[in-house]
Design an enzyme around this catalytic site. Sequence first.
Site, mmCIF file in Angstrom:
data_model
loop_
_atom_site.group_PDB
_atom_site.id
_atom_site.type_symbol
_atom_site.label_atom_id
_atom_site.label_comp_id
_atom_site.label_asym_id
_atom_site.label_seq_id
_atom_site.Cartn_x
_atom_site.Cartn_y
_atom_site.Cartn_z
ATOM 1 N N HIS A 1 74.207 44.225 163.817
ATOM 2 C CA HIS A 1 73.102 44.621 162.939
ATOM 3 C C HIS A 1 73.510 45.686 161.916
ATOM 4 O O HIS A 1 72.761 45.945 160.966
ATOM 5 C CB HIS A 1 71.901 45.111 163.768
ATOM 6 C CG HIS A 1 72.033 46.500 164.307
ATOM 7 N ND1 HIS A 1 72.375 46.756 165.619
ATOM 8 C CD2 HIS A 1 71.862 47.711 163.724
ATOM 9 C CE1 HIS A 1 72.393 48.064 165.814
ATOM 10 N NE2 HIS A 1 72.094 48.666 164.685
ATOM 11 N N ASP B 1 74.817 41.664 170.044
ATOM 12 C CA ASP B 1 74.854 42.508 168.850
ATOM 13 C C ASP B 1 76.255 43.095 168.686
ATOM 14 O O ASP B 1 76.465 44.297 168.791
ATOM 15 C CB ASP B 1 73.808 43.614 168.974
ATOM 16 C CG ASP B 1 73.538 44.334 167.659
ATOM 17 O OD1 ASP B 1 74.228 44.015 166.670
ATOM 18 O OD2 ASP B 1 72.652 45.197 167.639
ATOM 19 N N SER C 1 74.806 53.547 166.002
ATOM 20 C CA SER C 1 75.024 52.141 166.329
ATOM 21 C C SER C 1 76.473 51.738 166.079
ATOM 22 O O SER C 1 77.036 52.015 165.014
ATOM 23 C CB SER C 1 74.103 51.254 165.490
ATOM 24 O OG SER C 1 72.756 51.466 165.820
#
Length: 298
Positions: free
Chosen positions: A59, A88, A163
């Site tokens: 993402h 992910d 992230s």
Amino acid sequence: MSITLDAPVAPALAGLALSDAIADITAEIKRSVVLIGQNGSHGAGVIWRSDGIVVTNRHVLHDDRVEVILDDGRTLTGIVAARHPDRDLAVVKIAAEGLPAARLGDSSTVRPGQLVIAIGHPPGLRSAATAGIVVAAGQAATLEGPRTGDWLQTDVTLRPGNSGGPLVDAQGGVIGINTMVSGRLSLSIPSSTVERFVAGERPGDPHAWLGVTGLTVPLRLSGHAAGYLLTEVAEGSPADRAGLIVGDIVVAFGTVEVVDNESVPAAVLRLNPGEAVVLAIVRGGEPRQFTVVPTERA
């Protein structure tokens, strides 16, 4: 770097030793953490191989080219080489050699209560560290319902910019890739899952296609703790032509056995279009074998 405290140690000295050890681990791992920027947003990534293989969250990437800033200040162009079909995760390739690849830990041995450190780039900071403990290994509650077998759940603080960064154990080994926040806890993809993805993906090679959809289920069969239950077989697909049907349970793709949720994507990533693979199947409680020749994914 490893955290060890000799007993008996005065509490104050023990706290000082722990603090110094966390600082040393952070200094070591930050060399392997990159900043990935794209269209005004950014996230983190981990140098997984010294020849320019960087792992991050899928993402984080919006296009196929990104800006990768190394810890030493160099800015390089990264090419998105692979995106995991289900998780992910993504692989970014940069044109560099001799990079400080992260040392990998063993996520399969992680236990609740273990100390962990997360590294990332929250707004206004580079390579910021937060520490916490493992709350659960192999299970998590998400908005889509309970997930088992594929998460490390911790109480480390994750913010935008974290992230794709590493989750590190007390020995300085990367045991996960920080991915999302669920409630007050943070979820990370185990390093064993990431390594299977990286090892199985061949950037630039065509993707093999079998034409099946299914889910991993537990089994009570001798020698097989889990299998991949086929819920859909595409008409005219390689699997259909080989004779597979809905309800078949795949227990092995060639030499790769199905043991958890990650076994199937990891096995499929290793297949080559046009090269036959023998699938071990359980049908009606009886073992069978089918030879399937994957085609190239459209």
